[in-house]
Design a protein around this motif. Structure first.
Motif, PDB file in Angstrom:
ATOM      1  N   ASP A 139      -0.282  -7.593 -25.821  1.00 34.72           N
ATOM      2  CA  ASP A 139      -0.548  -7.197 -27.212  1.00 34.72           C
ATOM      3  C   ASP A 139       0.291  -7.990 -28.207  1.00 34.72           C
ATOM      4  O   ASP A 139      -0.110  -8.184 -29.348  1.00 34.72           O
ATOM      5  CB  ASP A 139      -0.236  -5.701 -27.427  1.00 34.72           C
ATOM      6  N   ILE A 140       1.505  -8.405 -27.770  1.00 36.24           N
ATOM      7  CA  ILE A 140       2.359  -9.149 -28.719  1.00 36.24           C
ATOM      8  C   ILE A 140       2.331 -10.646 -28.431  1.00 36.24           C
ATOM      9  O   ILE A 140       3.221 -11.401 -28.845  1.00 36.24           O
ATOM     10  CB  ILE A 140       3.822  -8.625 -28.720  1.00 36.24           C
ATOM     11  N   GLY A 141       1.311 -11.088 -27.681  1.00 35.09           N
ATOM     12  CA  GLY A 141       1.129 -12.523 -27.455  1.00 35.09           C
ATOM     13  C   GLY A 141       1.975 -13.073 -26.322  1.00 35.09           C
ATOM     14  O   GLY A 141       2.048 -14.281 -26.116  1.00 35.09           O
ATOM     15  N   ASP A 142       2.625 -12.188 -25.567  1.00 37.97           N
ATOM     16  CA  ASP A 142       3.397 -12.620 -24.389  1.00 37.97           C
ATOM     17  C   ASP A 142       2.484 -12.513 -23.162  1.00 37.97           C
ATOM     18  O   ASP A 142       1.348 -12.044 -23.268  1.00 37.97           O
ATOM     19  CB  ASP A 142       4.632 -11.710 -24.244  1.00 37.97           C
ATOM     20  N   ASP A 143       2.979 -12.940 -22.004  1.00 37.72           N
ATOM     21  CA  ASP A 143       2.171 -12.918 -20.790  1.00 37.72           C
ATOM     22  C   ASP A 143       2.629 -11.745 -19.915  1.00 37.72           C
ATOM     23  O   ASP A 143       3.614 -11.857 -19.168  1.00 37.72           O
ATOM     24  CB  ASP A 143       2.354 -14.262 -20.065  1.00 37.72           C
ATOM     25  N   GLY A 144       1.904 -10.639 -20.022  1.00 34.10           N
ATOM     26  CA  GLY A 144       2.294  -9.417 -19.318  1.00 34.10           C
ATOM     27  C   GLY A 144       2.348  -9.585 -17.813  1.00 34.10           C
ATOM     28  O   GLY A 144       3.230  -9.031 -17.144  1.00 34.10           O
ATOM     29  N   LEU A 145       1.411 -10.361 -17.263  1.00 31.04           N
ATOM     30  CA  LEU A 145       1.381 -10.524 -15.799  1.00 31.04           C
ATOM     31  C   LEU A 145       2.565 -11.365 -15.313  1.00 31.04           C
ATOM     32  O   LEU A 145       3.146 -11.084 -14.265  1.00 31.04           O
ATOM     33  CB  LEU A 145       0.055 -11.140 -15.364  1.00 31.04           C
ATOM     34  N   ALA A 146       2.938 -12.376 -16.097  1.00 31.75           N
ATOM     35  CA  ALA A 146       4.110 -13.182 -15.711  1.00 31.75           C
ATOM     36  C   ALA A 146       5.363 -12.309 -15.745  1.00 31.75           C
ATOM     37  O   ALA A 146       6.236 -12.402 -14.875  1.00 31.75           O
ATOM     38  CB  ALA A 146       4.256 -14.374 -16.659  1.00 31.75           C
TER      39      ALA A 146
END
Ligand SMILES: O=P(O)(O)OC[C@H]1O[C@](O)(CO)[C@@H](O)[C@@H]1O
Length: 227
Positions: A139-146
């Motif tokens: 949601d904040i443009g980060d990579d949740g899976l990483a």
């Protein structure tokens, strides 16, 4: 990978239970608020979920702000049903609470985990479950899976001595939005995905499955017509 359902809605829980795929339920204050439930009914509602999902872990979240308050809340929630898991947010107050509760055999699901150090501390304190979030990073443009992968790899490097007999601490992939979150979490070796009902249904369905069924139905019509 085990599937938990991430909802406090009893209809959704009953339906997902009927599919025979659930290994647990997680709730949080926002999910309870979404049911329209009142504060006075919160514990009865959690007890009802525990009854519907007898024997499966059901996470109920404490909103206490002090260590003593969390321990008190946890003891009260744990007394509702044997399958209650108490959810606490990772913070300085919840670590000693978790340590105390683990020594009493009360299972804690440490939530709002966004980093490997937080997850390692939760596991070290004696959390039975650790819940790293995925979707809120996206949601904040980060990579949740990483981000999830760093937690899984870090936590799985060690054993912690509290819940070894039960295979804990288990990692619950939380804040799941899509089937791909589930796929990638499973490939990483996360133990559990807690999935909202709508996303769980997306995991069941696939456009090619729908197309395949329609074709089989049409061909079967022809067979039946010729019978
Ligand atoms: O980002 P979302 O969809 O609100 O998800 C929040 C997550 O927080 C939790 O409380 C984590 O334990 C889960 O119930 C849920 O997966």
């Amino acid at each position: 990978m085990k599937f938990f359902i991430d909802t406090a809605d009893l209809d959704e829980i009953r339906e997902a239970m009927s599919w025979g795929v659930l290994s647990g339920v997680t709730t949080n204050p926002s999910l309870y608020a979404r049911t329209g439930g009142k504060l006075a009914d919160f514990e009865a509602h959690m007890a009802e979920i525990c009854r519907v999902c007898e024997g499966l872990p059901v996470s109920a979240e404490s909103q206490a702000k002090t260590t003593e308050g969390m321990v008190e809340d946890a003891r009260r929630l744990a007394a509702l049903a044997p399958n209650v898991v108490v959810k606490l947010p990772i913070c300085e107050e919840s670590l000693p609470a978790t340590h105390q509760l683990a020594s009493e055999g009360i299972r804690v699901n440490m939530t709002l985990v966004f980093s490997a150090p937080q997850a390692l501390l939760a596991a070290r304190a004696g959390a039975r479950y650790v819940s790293p979030f995925v979707g809120r990073f996206d949601d904040i443009g980060d990579d949740g899976l990483a981000q999830l992968e760093t937690v899984v790899r870090a936590v799985k490097n060690y054993s912690y001595g509290y819940w070894d007999g039960e295979g804990g601490p288990e990692i619950i992939t939380a804040s799941v939005r899509t089937p791909n979150h589930v796929t990638q979490a499973a490939l990483m070796g996360a133990d559990i995905a807690t999935v909202p009902f709508a996303a769980l249904r997306k995991c069941v369905r696939h456009p090619l499955t729908a197309e395949g069924r329609a074709k089989f139905d049409a061909d079967w019509e022809k067979v039946s017509a010729g019978a």
